[in-house]
Write an enzyme that holds these catalytic residues in place. Sequence first.
Site, PDB file in Angstrom:
ATOM      1  CD  GLU A 135      -3.405  -6.483   2.846  1.00  0.00           C
ATOM      2  OE1 GLU A 135      -4.262  -5.457   3.551  1.00  0.00           O
ATOM      3  OE2 GLU A 135      -2.034  -5.849   2.825  1.00  0.00           O
TER       4      GLU A 135
ATOM      5  CD  GLU B 210      -3.091  -1.066   2.216  1.00  0.00           C
ATOM      6  OE1 GLU B 210      -3.046  -0.317   3.068  1.00  0.00           O
ATOM      7  OE2 GLU B 210      -4.058  -1.982   2.232  1.00  0.00           O
TER       8      GLU B 210
END
Length: 505
Positions: free
Chosen positions: A295, A174
């Site tokens: 994810e 991220e």
Amino acid sequence: MAEKLIVYSDQTRGRIAPEVYGHFIEHLGHFIYDGIWVGRDSKIPNIDGIREEAVAVLRSVSAPLIRWPGGFFADCYDWRDGVGPQENRPVRYLEHQDGDIEPNAFGTHEFMRLCELTGAEPNLCVNTATLTAQDAMDWVEYCNGEAESAITGLRRENGRKEPWKVNYWAIGNEAYWRHRPQDYVQRYLLWRKYMLRVDKDLRIIASLIEPTWRPEPFSPHEDCLQEVVCGIRGNMEMASLHLYSEGGSGGEFTVDEYWDLLAQVDQRNRLRIESLLGVIDAVVGDQRISLALDEWGIWHPEGWKTKSLEQPCTHRDAIFAARYFHLLQSYPRRIALATIAQSVNVLHALLRTDGADSYRTPTYHVFEMFKGHQGGEALECLHTRPRREIRSAATRMRKDALMDLVTVSASKSQQSGKMLITLTNADPEETFAYDVELVGRFTAISASARVLAAEPQDANTFTEPDRVQARNLAVDLSENRVRVRLPPCSVTALAVKGRGAKDLP
Ligand code: AHR
């Protein structure tokens, strides 16, 4: 009148990467410590310190790949802390867990042991926030290096002679939390260059500037996303996308919240996948670049309330997971891997533990029932679609209030010659009978089915671990037609054996 499903046994949409059924494990809450890692001296049954039941669960779903160490944890993790004699490993302050501590008892060797025990491929994520390209290079060498060197010598000293040959490496997690687009581009290119110098065969995953939880179907930072994709084009094979969903509380939800959560699969999530692929295709124009949904899952409000991100895991979550797999399998050529967040105790878990006790959640059963899709050829299907008007944030996004109640996916295993057809029925009240017709050069000789059916809010618990579980379902096979009845709120796996099929699972 029965609904109709036609499966075209000779028309393939591409191979379903087994890695789509992967797992994500992180040092967070009770995932690693007390969850997977109980320690060698624990009274809890374990193999080399790893909870036996966690190994059993991952084996029984044929876990193809496990992503570690994070997540946020990867951004502050120094792999050197987790190798060598246990007593010498440093205890560290956990930056992303507000001062919790990390004992480093579970490190590279323990993770690789978990992969060996479960038969899964490892997927490591290197730290781009607080370490250097040199550290990433050294970790690749520690895991994959064959030549005699100080780093491989350290690995041998720590008990591992042969390299593990880790294929999948993610550069950062991220990235938008840590880096400006131009900084990530610079880091990614540098990290990648040096990591590949150590092992040219690595499969590298880029982390794009693409926020996770935003409800918008399109990237809210399209300009940043474009900047990263532009900056790394020509040096990109796989791009990471994190997609979480939420819909009211995880345990007690209203009817509207039930539908809203499920509608997100085909509304928001599909749009997000398509919009990211759209940007990649427009900027790079190379359709071989695939997505790593490393994810995904449901993040209920209960999961936000504690640092350990624990939440209720009901049958609704299992229906969501099954529909999610149908979504992923509709892009067999573009989705290279997906890892659920997270497999044990955290968020959309498959296994919950408390001391020596444990139970498998309804979502576990979906992974188990769908495992036959791994590596199969995704088959073209046509089916009638009972639909319902759903007024929710998710359907408003697509300006289409009609939601499919039944979703379907079919695949044929090249290895065993068997066909697996999975169907979800999201309607909590209606049963749908399906007349399944198999067309093409496939002669069905036997069929069997299993079903996971319950009320949306039903869940397994420590005292009632098998309340929601798969059971056999009667089917009727005649020539190449199978009749199957989908009970309300259910997931069905229909396995059909063709003439010449081998007796493989
Ligand atoms: O899965 C929990 C957290 O969610 C991960 O650490 C992070 O990558 C994501 O935002």
